[in-house]
Design a protein around this motif. Structure first.
Motif, mmCIF file in Angstrom:
data_model
loop_
_atom_site.group_PDB
_atom_site.id
_atom_site.type_symbol
_atom_site.label_atom_id
_atom_site.label_comp_id
_atom_site.label_asym_id
_atom_site.label_seq_id
_atom_site.Cartn_x
_atom_site.Cartn_y
_atom_site.Cartn_z
ATOM 1 N N GLN A 199 45.502 57.777 36.554
ATOM 2 C CA GLN A 199 44.448 57.050 37.251
ATOM 3 C C GLN A 199 44.736 55.563 37.075
ATOM 4 O OE1 GLN A 199 41.259 58.731 38.767
ATOM 5 N NE2 GLN A 199 43.094 59.982 38.949
ATOM 6 N N SER A 200 44.701 54.824 38.185
ATOM 7 C CA SER A 200 45.029 53.401 38.130
ATOM 8 C C SER A 200 43.764 52.570 38.001
ATOM 9 C CB SER A 200 45.793 52.996 39.394
ATOM 10 O OG SER A 200 47.016 53.710 39.441
ATOM 11 N N TYR A 249 36.298 52.012 36.664
ATOM 12 C CA TYR A 249 36.606 52.691 37.925
ATOM 13 C C TYR A 249 38.035 52.438 38.380
ATOM 14 C CZ TYR A 249 35.045 48.034 39.373
ATOM 15 O OH TYR A 249 34.876 46.694 39.475
ATOM 16 N N ASN A 250 38.548 53.340 39.204
ATOM 17 C CA ASN A 250 39.892 53.201 39.763
ATOM 18 C C ASN A 250 39.947 51.953 40.626
ATOM 19 O OD1 ASN A 250 39.533 55.842 38.943
ATOM 20 N ND2 ASN A 250 41.030 56.620 40.404
ATOM 21 N N GLY A 251 41.104 51.322 40.656
ATOM 22 C CA GLY A 251 41.230 50.167 41.526
ATOM 23 C C GLY A 251 42.645 49.648 41.601
ATOM 24 N N TYR A 252 42.949 49.025 42.719
ATOM 25 C CA TYR A 252 44.269 48.438 42.941
ATOM 26 C C TYR A 252 44.182 46.946 43.260
ATOM 27 C CZ TYR A 252 46.202 53.152 43.049
ATOM 28 O OH TYR A 252 46.584 54.428 42.716
ATOM 29 N N GLY A 253 42.972 46.401 43.318
ATOM 30 C CA GLY A 253 42.820 44.969 43.563
ATOM 31 C C GLY A 253 43.060 44.256 42.242
ATOM 32 N N SER A 296 36.280 43.289 37.005
ATOM 33 C CA SER A 296 34.877 42.958 37.255
ATOM 34 C C SER A 296 34.381 41.974 36.209
ATOM 35 C CB SER A 296 34.023 44.216 37.251
ATOM 36 O OG SER A 296 34.010 44.768 35.976
ATOM 37 N N PHE A 297 33.358 41.217 36.602
ATOM 38 C CA PHE A 297 32.832 40.178 35.740
ATOM 39 C C PHE A 297 32.168 40.771 34.504
ATOM 40 C CE2 PHE A 297 29.940 36.818 34.408
ATOM 41 C CZ PHE A 297 30.840 35.785 34.299
ATOM 42 N N ALA A 298 31.603 41.982 34.649
ATOM 43 C CA ALA A 298 30.915 42.605 33.512
ATOM 44 C C ALA A 298 31.869 42.743 32.319
ATOM 45 C CB ALA A 298 30.382 43.979 33.920
ATOM 46 N N MET A 326 32.366 41.909 41.143
ATOM 47 C CA MET A 326 31.219 42.744 40.774
ATOM 48 C C MET A 326 30.848 43.657 41.934
ATOM 49 S SD MET A 326 29.294 43.086 38.115
ATOM 50 C CE MET A 326 28.812 41.723 37.075
ATOM 51 N N GLU A 378 26.838 46.971 39.541
ATOM 52 C CA GLU A 378 27.650 48.034 38.915
ATOM 53 C C GLU A 378 27.311 48.244 37.440
ATOM 54 O OE1 GLU A 378 31.473 45.698 39.247
ATOM 55 O OE2 GLU A 378 31.880 46.635 37.329
ATOM 56 N N TYR A 393 30.663 55.441 35.733
ATOM 57 C CA TYR A 393 31.607 55.970 36.711
ATOM 58 C C TYR A 393 31.867 57.448 36.450
ATOM 59 C CZ TYR A 393 35.761 56.025 39.687
ATOM 60 O OH TYR A 393 36.673 56.277 40.664
ATOM 61 N N ASN A 404 44.295 59.638 43.266
ATOM 62 C CA ASN A 404 44.348 58.254 42.760
ATOM 63 C C ASN A 404 44.779 57.333 43.901
ATOM 64 O OD1 ASN A 404 44.372 56.157 40.857
ATOM 65 N ND2 ASN A 404 46.507 56.536 40.272
ATOM 66 N N TRP A 435 29.114 58.198 41.097
ATOM 67 C CA TRP A 435 28.532 57.207 40.189
ATOM 68 C C TRP A 435 27.187 57.754 39.696
ATOM 69 C CZ3 TRP A 435 30.688 52.470 38.704
ATOM 70 C CH2 TRP A 435 31.836 52.066 39.414
ATOM 71 N N ARG A 447 34.514 54.255 48.551
ATOM 72 C CA ARG A 447 34.917 52.883 48.237
ATOM 73 C C ARG A 447 36.405 52.718 48.497
ATOM 74 N NH1 ARG A 447 36.950 50.501 43.395
ATOM 75 N NH2 ARG A 447 36.950 52.602 42.556
ATOM 76 N N THR A 490 39.648 51.329 47.176
ATOM 77 C CA THR A 490 40.078 50.912 45.837
ATOM 78 C C THR A 490 40.905 49.630 45.868
ATOM 79 O OG1 THR A 490 42.058 52.304 45.956
ATOM 80 C CG2 THR A 490 40.100 53.280 44.931
ATOM 81 N N VAL A 491 41.247 49.153 47.076
ATOM 82 C CA VAL A 491 42.023 47.915 47.143
ATOM 83 C C VAL A 491 41.106 46.692 47.158
ATOM 84 C CG1 VAL A 491 43.667 46.560 48.487
ATOM 85 C CG2 VAL A 491 43.953 49.034 48.287
#
Ligand SMILES: Cc1cc2nc3c(=O)[nH]c(=O)nc-3n(C[C@H](O)[C@H](O)[C@H](O)COP(=O)(O)OP(=O)(O)OC[C@H]3O[C@@H](n4cnc5c(N)ncnc54)[C@H](O)[C@@H]3O)c2cc1C
Ligand SMILES: [Zn+2]
Lengths: 400, 116
Positions: free
Chosen positions: A239-240, A285-289, A293-295, B1, B14, B19, B48, B57, B71, B73-74
């Motif tokens: 998982q990325s 959470y998964n993400g590629y950007g 997150s700020f949290a 965020m 969030e 998650y 993935n 969520w 969502r 993911t990019v």
């Protein structure tokens, strides 16, 4: 780059190579270097979709240690640390390895037990490790708050004196220069978009600059490995996630070791220039950007200021993120795949920088001999279906 | 965020959520019929994708209910959400699972499917 001469040559991709490595992070470059240097396989190309070592290699907090609990992990990370200690001599270029020691703080009774157990396990594996009580922690890190009033008080720490940091860009460039000198082609701006197959054998890759044939294809594409293997219908337990870090303005020297905490989740060291370098956990959470997150920043800064009250005066200079691929047991996957000629080096998650020379060394050996290097054997893809111990994040001594 | 559109509470930060990973992963109907590889797949392997992803969520600090969210993911665009009891949104079409913002028409993803 130092001086006028470029460290590596700009190459046009050729029609084919003995080995094609996907990804020019530290792992891809080290793998290419050891393939050429130790196995005499010099017809090698490293294909990079962006710029050389511009992925996680350029984004990490550069912490190096080998104080892992599990024997197999201790084995591979200590192998890497041994190589780190001789790397400048091996590559003939500075990498600024600074063995300033790493402390892993304990904040709960459970942390203390786990930490003391890990120190004992490390020693049994011949790895330098000590348990420090709060006063001893304070002696090493005078700015730390060890008063019991903290929400998560410092109850002690493990200490590995040989651990530390290195300058990640210099490490990548040193491997790149050494690989280039041995004839390896380093090709930037060349994204791998698919694979060429003959039956169950992978015989090349498709790229943004045309097809390239390959005797063997080795993936070192941290964070994006499963995006690639999806194109073969090969699903991986990965998982990325975004992982971020930040630096403050330049400060007087205030901390000359590395302090990590899994419980309140912040890591800090001070760069030679003076910035405090802070890391934390992955976004859930998964993400590629490539931004987190700020949290997460909020949590890590709160933890850092609680532990080190003087940090409250520091200005935040910049934050950035990388994409790491995480496995269910927080351990890497190294080895063969169901496709002949296709090899995996992935799943290093948040901790693969420290492994760079070791990962490259055992991966090159695995590719050259078409069987797992003994230190890589426990990290095969088959472990997930073979009844091996899985879902042991604690065993790897990392938190996410 | 992220601003996650809870189907019951509306768009919320969030930080209020936990998650839950990929949506629509059903427990095998007959686990004994699975061989080791298939069982390992069920336990350890999830999609993935770099692109649209149907995920779960849990609104921990709100209504304490699970929802589905579609969502990207990019860039973290969110196209749809709905109660977890409904069909998970389809990453291919962006349909199903309710609407992203209960007060406005559904915003379907403009480029559904996996990114190149
Ligand atoms: C913020 C942050 C902090 C970290 N801190 C630490 C730390 O303190 N200590 C530690 O040990 N580890 C740390 N890590 C983890 C470590 O950086 C990684 O585990 C390690 O860098 C992974 O190996 P790599 O260097 O080869 O990866 P990368 O440098 O990410 O290399 C992968 C390369 O593959 C390329 N690529 C991807 N897809 C393709 C494609 N289709 N075609 C061509 N090229 C492709 C990418 O552009 C990239 O350059 C951290 C990571 C991050 C993001
Ligand atoms: Zn809600």
């Amino acid at each position: 780059m130092t001086g006028d001469a470029p460290l590596w040559r700009r190459r046009e991709p050729e029609a084919g190579y003995d080995v094609v490595i996907v990804g020019s992070g530290g792992h891809g470059l080290a793998t290419a270097y050891y393939l050429a240097r130790e196995h005499g396989i010099r017809d090698v190309a490293v294909l990079e979709r962006g710029w050389l070592a511009g992925g996680n290699m350029a984004r990490n907090t550069a912490i190096i240690r080998s104080n892992y609990l599990w024997d197999a992990s201790a084995g591979i990370y200590e192998h890497a640390l041994g190589l780190w200690e001789g790397l400048e001599e091996e590559l003939g270029r500075p990498v600024l390895l600074s063995q300033r020691g790493v402390l892993n703080l304990a904040h709960t009774t459970h942390d203390v037990r786990e930490s003391v157990r890990r120190v004992n396990a490390n020693r049994l594996n011949g790895i330098d490790a000590e348990w420090l009580d709060p006063e001893e922690v304070k002696k090493l890190v005078p700015i730390i708050d060890i008063t019991p009033a903290l929400r998560y008080p410092v109850l002690g720490a493990t200490y590995q004196p040989r651990a530390g940091i290195a300058k990640h860009d210099l490490v990548a460039w040193a491997f790149a220069a050494a690989a280039d000198a041995l004839g390896v082609h380093l090709i930037e701006d060349c994204e791998v978009t698919g694979f060429q197959r003959r039956g169950d054998r992978v015989v090349g890759v498709e790229t943004g600059r045309g097809p390239i044939a390959a005797g063997r294809v080795a993936l070192c594409a941290a964070g994006h490995t499963s995006v690639l293997t999806d194109r073969l219908g090969l699903r991986l337990p990965l998982q990325s996630h975004p992982l971020q870090a930040l630096v403050t303005q330049l400060l007087e020297p205030v901390i000359d070791t590395v302090v990590m905490s899994n419980t309140v989740h912040v890591y800090v060291s001070q760069a030679d220039k003076g910035e405090l370098v802070l890391g934390a956990g992955i976004d859930a959470y998964n993400g590629y950007g490539r931004r987190g997150s700020f949290a997460t920043i909020e949590h890590q800064v709160a933890a850092a200021v609680a532990l080190f009250p003087v940090f409250e005066h520091a200005e935040l200079l910049r934050t950035w993120g990388g994409i790491v691929d995480v496995t269910p047991d927080a351990s890497p996957i190294i080895g063969r795949t169901p496709y002949e000629g296709l090899y995996l080096n992935c799943g290093w998650g948040t901790g693969g920088f420290k492994a760079t020379p070791g990962a490259g060394h055992v991966f090159a050996d695995t590719i050259a001999n078409d069987r797992p290097h003994p230190l890589a054997e426990p990290f095969g893809l088959d472990r997930f279906a073979a009844g091996a111990l899985v879902d042991e994040h604690g065993a790897a001594a990392v938190a996410h | 965020m992220l601003l996650i559109p809870c189907p019951w509470c509306g768009p919320r930060d969030e930080a209020e959520f936990r998650y839950g990973g990929q949506a629509g992963v059903a427990h095998p109907q007959d686990p004994w019929a699975l061989d080791d590889r298939a069982w390992a797949d069920y336990l350890f392997v999830r999609d993935n994708p770099e692109g649209w992803f149907a995920e779960r969520w849990f609104h921990t600090s709100g209504c304490r209910r699970w929802c589905h969210v579609l969502r990207d993911t990019v860039d973290n665009r969110i196209a749809a959400s709905g109660p977890a009891t409904t069909q998970a949104p389809d990453p291919g079409t962006g349909r199903g699972g309710g609407r992203a913002d209960p007060s406005s028409p559904a915003t379907a993803p403009t480029t559904p499917g996996r990114r190149a």
